[in-house]
Enzyme design. Structure first.
Site, PDB file in Angstrom:
ATOM      1  N   GLY A  22      -6.336  -4.043  -4.035  1.00 22.15           N
ATOM      2  CA  GLY A  22      -7.529  -3.269  -3.673  1.00 22.15           C
ATOM      3  C   GLY A  22      -7.260  -2.244  -2.587  1.00 22.15           C
ATOM      4  O   GLY A  22      -8.066  -2.052  -1.678  1.00 22.15           O
ATOM      5  N   ALA A  24      -6.685   1.149  -2.840  1.00 27.53           N
ATOM      6  CA  ALA A  24      -6.923   2.581  -3.022  1.00 27.53           C
ATOM      7  C   ALA A  24      -8.412   2.921  -2.982  1.00 27.53           C
ATOM      8  O   ALA A  24      -9.119   2.820  -3.997  1.00 27.53           O
ATOM      9  CB  ALA A  24      -6.290   3.052  -4.329  1.00 27.53           C
ATOM     10  N   GLY A  26     -11.624   4.852  -3.311  1.00 27.13           N
ATOM     11  CA  GLY A  26     -11.989   5.975  -4.184  1.00 27.13           C
ATOM     12  C   GLY A  26     -11.413   5.832  -5.586  1.00 27.13           C
ATOM     13  O   GLY A  26     -11.743   6.609  -6.469  1.00 27.13           O
ATOM     14  N   SER A  30      -8.907   0.028  -8.802  1.00 27.45           N
ATOM     15  CA  SER A  30      -8.196  -0.684  -7.726  1.00 27.45           C
ATOM     16  C   SER A  30      -9.189  -1.430  -6.841  1.00 27.45           C
ATOM     17  O   SER A  30      -8.982  -2.596  -6.481  1.00 27.45           O
ATOM     18  CB  SER A  30      -7.381   0.315  -6.893  1.00 27.45           C
ATOM     19  OG  SER A  30      -7.181  -0.137  -5.580  1.00 27.45           O
ATOM     20  N   ASN A 112       2.668  10.770  -9.528  1.00 27.50           N
ATOM     21  CA  ASN A 112       2.481  11.068  -8.112  1.00 27.50           C
ATOM     22  C   ASN A 112       3.799  11.184  -7.355  1.00 27.50           C
ATOM     23  O   ASN A 112       3.805  11.341  -6.128  1.00 27.50           O
ATOM     24  CB  ASN A 112       1.634   9.987  -7.430  1.00 27.50           C
ATOM     25  CG  ASN A 112       0.301   9.791  -8.110  1.00 27.50           C
ATOM     26  OD1 ASN A 112       0.014   8.724  -8.635  1.00 27.50           O
ATOM     27  ND2 ASN A 112      -0.511  10.832  -8.141  1.00 27.50           N
ATOM     28  N   HIS A 139       0.090   2.540   1.889  1.00 29.37           N
ATOM     29  CA  HIS A 139       1.031   1.938   0.941  1.00 29.37           C
ATOM     30  C   HIS A 139       1.799   2.980   0.132  1.00 29.37           C
ATOM     31  O   HIS A 139       2.938   2.749  -0.253  1.00 29.37           O
ATOM     32  CB  HIS A 139       0.325   0.928   0.008  1.00 29.37           C
ATOM     33  CG  HIS A 139      -0.620   1.505  -0.994  1.00 29.37           C
ATOM     34  ND1 HIS A 139      -1.794   2.149  -0.667  1.00 29.37           N
ATOM     35  CD2 HIS A 139      -0.571   1.540  -2.362  1.00 29.37           C
ATOM     36  CE1 HIS A 139      -2.413   2.534  -1.771  1.00 29.37           C
ATOM     37  NE2 HIS A 139      -1.694   2.182  -2.813  1.00 29.37           N
ATOM     38  N   ARG A 140       1.210   4.152  -0.072  1.00 35.31           N
ATOM     39  CA  ARG A 140       1.903   5.165  -0.852  1.00 35.31           C
ATOM     40  C   ARG A 140       2.708   6.118   0.031  1.00 35.31           C
ATOM     41  O   ARG A 140       3.692   6.711  -0.421  1.00 35.31           O
ATOM     42  CB  ARG A 140       0.902   5.923  -1.751  1.00 35.31           C
ATOM     43  CG  ARG A 140       0.140   4.977  -2.684  1.00 35.31           C
ATOM     44  CD  ARG A 140      -0.147   5.531  -4.035  1.00 35.31           C
ATOM     45  NE  ARG A 140       1.071   5.808  -4.776  1.00 35.31           N
ATOM     46  CZ  ARG A 140       1.101   6.341  -5.991  1.00 35.31           C
ATOM     47  NH1 ARG A 140      -0.039   6.652  -6.590  1.00 35.31           N
ATOM     48  NH2 ARG A 140       2.238   6.586  -6.612  1.00 35.31           N
ATOM     49  N   GLU A 176      -0.259  14.848  -3.652  1.00 34.90           N
ATOM     50  CA  GLU A 176      -0.155  13.695  -4.553  1.00 34.90           C
ATOM     51  C   GLU A 176       0.629  14.036  -5.819  1.00 34.90           C
ATOM     52  O   GLU A 176       0.513  13.371  -6.850  1.00 34.90           O
ATOM     53  CB  GLU A 176      -1.555  13.169  -4.879  1.00 34.90           C
ATOM     54  CG  GLU A 176      -2.331  12.748  -3.643  1.00 34.90           C
ATOM     55  CD  GLU A 176      -2.294  11.244  -3.330  1.00 34.90           C
ATOM     56  OE1 GLU A 176      -2.271  10.434  -4.265  1.00 34.90           O
ATOM     57  OE2 GLU A 176      -2.288  10.893  -2.135  1.00 34.90           O
ATOM     58  N   HIS A 251      -7.771  11.831  -8.811  1.00 38.45           N
ATOM     59  CA  HIS A 251      -6.764  12.851  -9.127  1.00 38.45           C
ATOM     60  C   HIS A 251      -7.297  13.675 -10.297  1.00 38.45           C
ATOM     61  O   HIS A 251      -8.034  13.158 -11.147  1.00 38.45           O
ATOM     62  CB  HIS A 251      -5.445  12.210  -9.593  1.00 38.45           C
ATOM     63  CG  HIS A 251      -4.646  11.562  -8.511  1.00 38.45           C
ATOM     64  ND1 HIS A 251      -4.010  10.356  -8.684  1.00 38.45           N
ATOM     65  CD2 HIS A 251      -4.354  11.956  -7.249  1.00 38.45           C
ATOM     66  CE1 HIS A 251      -3.368  10.028  -7.584  1.00 38.45           C
ATOM     67  NE2 HIS A 251      -3.561  10.978  -6.699  1.00 38.45           N
ATOM     68  N   CYS A 370      -0.510   8.518 -15.735  1.00 35.33           N
ATOM     69  CA  CYS A 370      -0.098   8.230 -14.348  1.00 35.33           C
ATOM     70  C   CYS A 370       1.314   7.682 -14.315  1.00 35.33           C
ATOM     71  O   CYS A 370       2.030   7.836 -13.336  1.00 35.33           O
ATOM     72  CB  CYS A 370      -0.982   7.156 -13.712  1.00 35.33           C
ATOM     73  SG  CYS A 370      -2.700   7.580 -13.567  1.00 35.33           S
TER      74      CYS A 370
HETATM   75  O1  SUG Z   1      -2.798   5.992  -5.911  1.00 36.31           O
HETATM   76  N1  SUG Z   1      -3.406   2.864  -7.357  1.00 36.31           N
HETATM   77  C1  SUG Z   1      -2.861   4.195  -7.480  1.00 36.31           C
HETATM   78  C2  SUG Z   1      -3.073   4.701  -8.883  1.00 36.31           C
HETATM   79  C3  SUG Z   1      -2.403   6.040  -9.099  1.00 36.31           C
HETATM   80  C4  SUG Z   1      -2.739   6.637 -10.409  1.00 36.31           C
HETATM   81  N2  SUG Z   1      -2.071   7.871 -10.567  1.00 36.31           N
HETATM   82  C5  SUG Z   1      -2.550   8.986 -11.145  1.00 36.31           C
HETATM   83  N3  SUG Z   1      -3.822   9.140 -11.428  1.00 36.31           N
HETATM   84  N4  SUG Z   1      -1.731   9.947 -11.368  1.00 36.31           N
HETATM   85  C6  SUG Z   1      -3.510   5.148  -6.480  1.00 36.31           C
HETATM   86  O2  SUG Z   1      -4.727   5.062  -6.304  1.00 36.31           O
HETATM   87  C7  SUG Z   1      -3.734   0.695  -6.299  1.00 36.31           C
HETATM   88  C8  SUG Z   1      -2.878  -0.364  -5.667  1.00 36.31           C
HETATM   89  C9  SUG Z   1      -3.637  -1.641  -5.390  1.00 36.31           C
HETATM   90  O3  SUG Z   1      -4.847  -1.583  -5.143  1.00 36.31           O
HETATM   91  O4  SUG Z   1      -3.004  -2.746  -5.390  1.00 36.31           O
HETATM   92  C10 SUG Z   1      -3.104   2.067  -6.310  1.00 36.31           C
HETATM   93  O5  SUG Z   1      -2.358   2.426  -5.422  1.00 36.31           O
END
Ligand code: SUG
Length: 447
Positions: A22, A24, A26, A30, A112, A139-140, A176, A251, A370
């Site tokens: 959980g 992310a 928005g 997630s 991304n 985390h990213r 991103e 995105h 993605c």
């Molecule tokens: O950045 N989810 C990613 C999903 C990325 C999707 N990418 C594209 N649309 N191109 C994000 O939101 C969730 C991880 C978690 O909640 O455990 C997460 O990072």
């Protein structure tokens, strides 16, 4: 030369710590699924199955390795000390949200990872890369350093490939990667026009979303265009509709996908739809083929829950295109009907739909598009690739066996502090770099 150019989809291999944290804000999938028990083995196999089925019908398929997780170095930077087990135990006790962040397998979403400009559009004839800073979430934000090393190892010939610095990791340059970048062209080998979609402008500009964050800034997109040497005649910068971001479109690739001259998009994708299409038409050497899905056909909510627009749109040799949709599109009657009646039956090149099950990734908000980074490469550029990263039967077999050897089929949030998980992940990754022949790319291999 242009016939030899092919789009290669580099899919992210799902890492052994895939979990639902959980993280992310928005990203409604997630947020909704945080705390569920994940199945990393199934996730990795679903990804490999998607790659294999596309390879088998003739598309060029590549693979990008996952990252070193848990990122114990990040925990140490934040003041956790002692041996690995103590660092993990203390983080689990005192800051479980940080532990979850350093365990995320989010690098699987390689759309991304970077923004890429093919050599056909670059004045120096090289392919240009900028790894995304992903600074909008902790985390990213941990990904770009390793991403840049991996890209440099795979695309290593400086005569053919140019790697640019990651943009400053600060809100003004929030980047991103390719999830907000679409290249439109006649065929992949011909010059294209680059559509950069941003969520907000850091310095001035019109208002952005109010509920959820806008992850891409205009300033970041402009900086990448400058790095890659793209001129005004080759670029269009368009603002995403802030209402769409507030509805969970974090995105642009959650609401639009382009391929060749086709732009498939929802009517809520852009702040100014007409101006965006006009700007593209004014620059493109070939007629733009807009495929517009109105809100009356697919609501924004259905677009977000099924990821219709996070499909891959792939070119076939006869000029037709195949849409690779997630299974969720087939489960939603309205969306499935729209695919048949509006997309397949419509006057456009989309002639076939393939359904792929990537549910493990979908629960974290990552659909088929993605999971891949598109890189258009000439045959000479493909031959210059470092390592064994283009998928064939043998590599698919090796990767499947590798996943089956190393991955768990159950990972709950409370398992993340298990020191054995960290140890098993390093063993798996060390073996993977040998299997892929990309050399040392992980922090634990570089010390
Ligand atoms: O950045 N989810 C990613 C999903 C990325 C999707 N990418 C594209 N649309 N191109 C994000 O939101 C969730 C991880 C978690 O909640 O455990 C997460 O990072």
């Amino acid at each position: 030369m242009s016939e030899a150019v092919r789009e290669v989809n580099f899919d992210g291999l799902v890492g052994p710590t895939h979990n639902y944290a959980g993280l992310a804000h928005g990203n409604v999938a997630s947020m909704r699924h945080g705390g569920l028990t994940a199945n990393p083995r199934e996730a990795a196999l679903q990804g490999l199955d998607k790659m294999k089925s596309l390879m088998e019908v003739g598309y060029a398929q590549g693979v990008l390795p996952p990252q070193q997780r848990p990122d114990l170095g990040a925990l140490r930077d934040l003041g956790f000390t002692g041996d690995d087990a103590s660092v993990l135990a203390r983080a689990a006790e005192e800051a479980p949200q940080l532990l979850r962040a350093v365990c995320s397998a989010s690098s699987m979403w390689t759309a991304n990872a970077a923004t890429v400009t093919p050599s056909a559009d670059a004045s120096d004839g090289r392919v240009h890369f900028t790894a995304a800073n992903l600074q909008s979430s902790f985390h990213r934000y941990l990904e770009p350093r390793t991403t840049a090393r991996v890209l440099a190892a795979m695309f290593h010939d400086p005569a053919r490939f140019a790697h640019h610095p990651v943009l400053p990791a600060t809100p003004a340059f929030s980047d991103e990667g390719a999830a907000n970048h679409t290249r439109l062209c006649a065929t992949h080998g011909e010059p294209g026009v680059h559509l950069f979609v941003y969520g907000r402008q850091a310095f001035g500009g019109q208002h952005g979303p109010t509920r959820y964050p806008a992850r891409q800034t205009l300033e970041a997109s402009q900086a990448i265009a400058r790095q890659h040497g793209l001129s005004d005649a080759q670029t269009v910068f368009a603002q995403q509709n802030p209402d769409a971001i507030d509805a969970g479109v974090f995105h642009n690739d959650v609401i639009a996908v382009g391929n060749g001259p086709v732009l498939l998009y929802h009517d809520m994708a852009f702040r100014d739809e007409d101006a965006t299409l006009d700007a593209l038409r004014a620059r493109m050497a070939t007629p733009l083929i807009p495929v517009r899905v109105p809100s009356e056909a697919v609501s924004l909510e259905d677009a977000v829950s099924t990821y219709l627009f996070n499909s891959q749109l792939l070119s076939n040799p006869d000029g037709s295109m195949t849409l690779v949709v997630p299974g969720e599109c087939q489960e939603n009657e309205t969306v499935w009907r729209t695919i048949q009646d509006l997309l397949l039956a419509g006057y456009n090149p989309i002639s076939e739909v393939l359904v792929k099950d990537v549910k493990q990734s979908m629960r974290n908000g990552g659909g088929p598009a993605c999971l891949r980074l598109r890189v258009a490469l000439s045959s000479a550029e493909r031959q210059a690739l470092g390592g064994r990263v283009l998928l064939d039967e043998a590599l698919h077999g090796d990767l499947t066996a590798w996943v089956e050897r190393h991955y768990r089929d159950r990972l709950a949030p409370e398992d993340l502090a298990d020191p054995q998980l960290a140890q098993d992940s390093l063993t798996a990754l060390d073996e993977l770099t040998q299997l892929l022949g990309i050399g040392a790319v992980y922090p634990f291999q570089l010390v």
